[in-house]
Design a protein around this motif. Sequence first.
Motif, PDB file in Angstrom:
ATOM      1  N   PRO A 126     -35.356 -21.322   8.331  1.00 26.34           N
ATOM      2  CA  PRO A 126     -34.066 -20.714   8.676  1.00 26.34           C
ATOM      3  C   PRO A 126     -32.920 -21.468   7.996  1.00 26.34           C
ATOM      4  O   PRO A 126     -32.961 -22.681   7.867  1.00 26.34           O
ATOM      5  CB  PRO A 126     -33.976 -20.843  10.191  1.00 26.34           C
ATOM      6  CG  PRO A 126     -35.161 -21.583  10.647  1.00 26.34           C
ATOM      7  CD  PRO A 126     -36.045 -21.847   9.480  1.00 26.34           C
ATOM      8  N   ILE A 127     -31.935 -20.719   7.583  1.00 25.43           N
ATOM      9  CA  ILE A 127     -30.771 -21.308   6.928  1.00 25.43           C
ATOM     10  C   ILE A 127     -29.808 -21.795   8.004  1.00 25.43           C
ATOM     11  O   ILE A 127     -29.461 -21.062   8.926  1.00 25.43           O
ATOM     12  CB  ILE A 127     -30.087 -20.287   6.011  1.00 25.43           C
ATOM     13  CG1 ILE A 127     -31.063 -19.839   4.916  1.00 25.43           C
ATOM     14  CG2 ILE A 127     -28.815 -20.856   5.409  1.00 25.43           C
ATOM     15  CD1 ILE A 127     -30.537 -18.722   4.050  1.00 25.43           C
ATOM     16  N   ALA A 128     -29.389 -23.046   7.855  1.00 24.11           N
ATOM     17  CA  ALA A 128     -28.446 -23.633   8.815  1.00 24.11           C
ATOM     18  C   ALA A 128     -27.084 -22.973   8.656  1.00 24.11           C
ATOM     19  O   ALA A 128     -26.667 -22.635   7.545  1.00 24.11           O
ATOM     20  CB  ALA A 128     -28.330 -25.126   8.585  1.00 24.11           C
ATOM     21  N   LYS A 129     -26.416 -22.763   9.778  1.00 25.50           N
ATOM     22  CA  LYS A 129     -25.073 -22.184   9.752  1.00 25.50           C
ATOM     23  C   LYS A 129     -24.107 -23.212   9.177  1.00 25.50           C
ATOM     24  O   LYS A 129     -24.063 -24.362   9.608  1.00 25.50           O
ATOM     25  CB  LYS A 129     -24.655 -21.805  11.165  1.00 25.50           C
ATOM     26  CG  LYS A 129     -23.284 -21.178  11.228  1.00 25.50           C
ATOM     27  CD  LYS A 129     -22.893 -20.841  12.660  1.00 25.50           C
ATOM     28  CE  LYS A 129     -21.492 -20.318  12.700  1.00 25.50           C
ATOM     29  NZ  LYS A 129     -20.509 -21.346  12.973  1.00 25.50           N
ATOM     30  N   LEU A 130     -23.352 -22.789   8.186  1.00 21.05           N
ATOM     31  CA  LEU A 130     -22.371 -23.672   7.582  1.00 21.05           C
ATOM     32  C   LEU A 130     -21.169 -23.823   8.504  1.00 21.05           C
ATOM     33  O   LEU A 130     -20.781 -22.868   9.181  1.00 21.05           O
ATOM     34  CB  LEU A 130     -21.904 -23.112   6.237  1.00 21.05           C
ATOM     35  CG  LEU A 130     -22.923 -23.117   5.116  1.00 21.05           C
ATOM     36  CD1 LEU A 130     -22.358 -22.386   3.896  1.00 21.05           C
ATOM     37  CD2 LEU A 130     -23.311 -24.531   4.747  1.00 21.05           C
ATOM     38  N   PRO A 131     -20.564 -25.012   8.490  1.00 23.57           N
ATOM     39  CA  PRO A 131     -19.349 -25.173   9.294  1.00 23.57           C
ATOM     40  C   PRO A 131     -18.204 -24.378   8.673  1.00 23.57           C
ATOM     41  O   PRO A 131     -18.210 -24.081   7.473  1.00 23.57           O
ATOM     42  CB  PRO A 131     -19.069 -26.676   9.228  1.00 23.57           C
ATOM     43  CG  PRO A 131     -19.767 -27.148   7.997  1.00 23.57           C
ATOM     44  CD  PRO A 131     -20.939 -26.225   7.798  1.00 23.57           C
ATOM     45  N   THR A 132     -17.213 -24.068   9.477  1.00 19.40           N
ATOM     46  CA  THR A 132     -16.036 -23.371   8.972  1.00 19.40           C
ATOM     47  C   THR A 132     -15.165 -24.342   8.182  1.00 19.40           C
ATOM     48  O   THR A 132     -15.321 -25.569   8.280  1.00 19.40           O
ATOM     49  CB  THR A 132     -15.193 -22.794  10.123  1.00 19.40           C
ATOM     50  OG1 THR A 132     -14.665 -23.890  10.883  1.00 19.40           O
ATOM     51  CG2 THR A 132     -16.005 -21.861  11.011  1.00 19.40           C
ATOM     52  N   LYS A 133     -14.248 -23.785   7.428  1.00 16.11           N
ATOM     53  CA  LYS A 133     -13.297 -24.607   6.671  1.00 16.11           C
ATOM     54  C   LYS A 133     -12.533 -25.532   7.621  1.00 16.11           C
ATOM     55  O   LYS A 133     -12.364 -26.723   7.340  1.00 16.11           O
ATOM     56  CB  LYS A 133     -12.332 -23.694   5.915  1.00 16.11           C
ATOM     57  CG  LYS A 133     -11.272 -24.417   5.120  1.00 16.11           C
ATOM     58  CD  LYS A 133     -10.351 -23.425   4.428  1.00 16.11           C
ATOM     59  CE  LYS A 133      -9.178 -24.114   3.799  1.00 16.11           C
ATOM     60  NZ  LYS A 133      -8.257 -23.161   3.178  1.00 16.11           N
TER      61      LYS A 133
END
Length: 94
Positions: A4-11
């Motif tokens: 699974p691809i980890a959720k990227l943090p927001t800017k």
Amino acid sequence: MGKPIAKLPTKEEVQVGFGDAVRALRSDAELTQEQLAASSEMHVTYIGQIERGLKNVSLFNLYRIASALEISPARLLEEAARHPSGSVKHSAGR
């Protein structure tokens, strides 16, 4: 199935984490915002905005901050990655 691809943090989360790291490293170095600003040839209000997660810092300014803190840019980014980005503060709370 792949990993699974980890959720990227927001800017905003990245900026807050970076600002928290700058503040912590500045404090560890026993520098004021004014001293860090002078050493990095930046304005003190800009340093404050970085520490509050309000600015998306350019690569050049990252180098300037790291140099003023007498650490490598890589270490500054490593420290930023260690700071929890989930504790995003909103402008009204600052």
